[in-house]
Enzyme design. Structure first.
Site, PDB file in Angstrom:
ATOM      1  N   ASP A  94       0.864  -1.184   0.000  1.00  0.00           N
ATOM      2  CA  ASP A  94       0.000   0.000   0.000  1.00  0.00           C
ATOM      3  C   ASP A  94       0.897   1.229   0.000  1.00  0.00           C
ATOM      4  O   ASP A  94       1.204   1.808   1.041  1.00  0.00           O
ATOM      5  CB  ASP A  94      -0.922  -0.014   1.218  1.00  0.00           C
ATOM      6  CG  ASP A  94      -2.013   1.040   1.117  1.00  0.00           C
ATOM      7  OD1 ASP A  94      -2.032   1.782   0.112  1.00  0.00           O
ATOM      8  OD2 ASP A  94      -2.833   1.124   2.047  1.00  0.00           O
ATOM      9  N   ALA A  95       1.343   1.611  -1.196  1.00  0.00           N
ATOM     10  CA  ALA A  95       2.346   2.664  -1.349  1.00  0.00           C
ATOM     11  C   ALA A  95       1.801   3.901  -2.046  1.00  0.00           C
ATOM     12  O   ALA A  95       2.393   4.968  -1.982  1.00  0.00           O
ATOM     13  CB  ALA A  95       3.542   2.127  -2.129  1.00  0.00           C
ATOM     14  N   LYS A  96       0.671   3.738  -2.749  1.00  0.00           N
ATOM     15  CA  LYS A  96       0.011   4.846  -3.457  1.00  0.00           C
ATOM     16  C   LYS A  96       0.997   5.631  -4.319  1.00  0.00           C
ATOM     17  O   LYS A  96       1.063   6.855  -4.262  1.00  0.00           O
ATOM     18  CB  LYS A  96      -0.722   5.746  -2.469  1.00  0.00           C
ATOM     19  CG  LYS A  96      -1.805   5.002  -1.684  1.00  0.00           C
ATOM     20  CD  LYS A  96      -2.514   5.892  -0.685  1.00  0.00           C
ATOM     21  CE  LYS A  96      -3.611   5.115   0.032  1.00  0.00           C
ATOM     22  NZ  LYS A  96      -3.073   4.111   0.989  1.00  0.00           N
ATOM     23  N   ARG A  97       1.741   4.906  -5.146  1.00  0.00           N
ATOM     24  CA  ARG A  97       2.703   5.527  -6.045  1.00  0.00           C
ATOM     25  C   ARG A  97       2.023   5.982  -7.334  1.00  0.00           C
ATOM     26  O   ARG A  97       0.830   5.793  -7.520  1.00  0.00           O
ATOM     27  CB  ARG A  97       3.841   4.543  -6.352  1.00  0.00           C
ATOM     28  CG  ARG A  97       4.690   4.129  -5.153  1.00  0.00           C
ATOM     29  CD  ARG A  97       5.353   5.324  -4.499  1.00  0.00           C
ATOM     30  NE  ARG A  97       6.470   4.913  -3.643  1.00  0.00           N
ATOM     31  CZ  ARG A  97       6.427   4.814  -2.321  1.00  0.00           C
ATOM     32  NH1 ARG A  97       5.319   5.091  -1.685  1.00  0.00           N
ATOM     33  NH2 ARG A  97       7.498   4.446  -1.618  1.00  0.00           N
TER      34      ARG A  97
END
Length: 274
Positions: A94-97
């Site tokens: 869950d890095a939302k890159r």
């Protein structure tokens, strides 16, 4: 991991539970702080206690990056442990890159090659060339933010353009991208009334659904409007499971909370497919 393998695990375990590993050193049991790597030891114990009740783990990378290089090392040890001991678990970074193409390519290599996650969450704001580098990896998945569970989601995601909300534009446009079959989408459980409309646009893709539990989302409502013939849902719970206790019995209490959700999911699956 292929989508078919994920579906098989859901049916085998009778669960579509994803457990969020969002580790805050101020919330974990104090006795773990005496260990060399309390973050990894906490994760390892939670994973060992719950792996048979869930199909996915989702570390939010912010909770590791906040502790610098040691936190990143704890994340790497955690994903290595899952992949080595429980290889059938679907893993989510869950890095939302999401950045320009060459930068996204590097992010994709970091999460898919170095860390060997099965998927990573992506912000869609920069469009196709920021997402397609993640979709180029075989049997890896990009999980696109579509309609999130936070209050600020209404600032932009539901704004209308040409009579259609922005999140619907995201869903419809992303379907046209290369390797779009590897797309999944984040849809918050607190937005359950939107699931019917979402399924009209993306009937077959998996939805990662945060917001059940601590944020007030209703599991039955989500499943009623969001489930498809392949189940198509990963329901995430983080705080409600991993912080059920901050005492010596934390793993047992986490298992008890995960079991409650798994049993509820088992009943839903039996009713849905009966």
């Amino acid at each position: 991991m292929t989508t078919e393998q994920l579906i098989h695990q859901i049916k085998f375990k009778k669960s579509f539970l994803c457990i969020g590993l969002d580790i805050d050193l101020t919330k974990i049991p104090p006795h773990l702080l005496e260990l060399e790597d309390p973050i990894f030891e906490f994760n390892k114990t939670i994973i060992d206690a719950t792996h048979d009740l869930c199909v996915s783990y989702k570390p939010n990378t912010a909770f590791y990056e906040a502790y610098g290089i040691k936190g990143w090392q704890s994340l790497q040890k955690t994903i290595n442990y899952i992949n080595e001991k429980y290889p059938k678990i679907f893993t989510i970074a869950d890095a939302k890159r999401g950045d320009i193409g060459n930068t996204s390519s590097m992010y994709a290599k970091a999460f898919f090659e170095d860390l060997n996650f099965d998927s990573v969450t992506i912000a869609p704001y920069m469009g196709k060339d920021s997402v397609e580098p993640f979709l180029a990896f075989e049997n890896k998945h990009a999980i696109l933010l579509a309609l999130t569970s936070n209050e600020g989601a209404f600032d932009f995601q539901t704004l209308e353009s040409n009579g259609k909300e922005l999140y619907k534009h995201v869903l419809e446009t992303s379907k046209k991208w290369k390797n779009a079959q590897n797309l999944m989408y984040v849809v918050g459980a607190t937005k359950a009334e939107y699931f019917s409309e979402i399924r009209k646009i993306i009937p077959n893709n998996f939805l990662l659904v945060p917001g059940v539990g601590a944020q007030g989302g209703n599991l039955l409502e989500v499943c009623k409007y969001g489930m498809n013939s392949d189940i198509g849902l990963l329901i995430n719970s983080s705080r409600g499971i991993i912080y059920a206790s901050n005492d010596i019995d934390f793993a047992q209490k986490a298992r008890e909370e995960a079991l409650k959700m798994q049993l509820e999911m088992e009943e839903i699956l039996e009713n849905y497919f009966s």
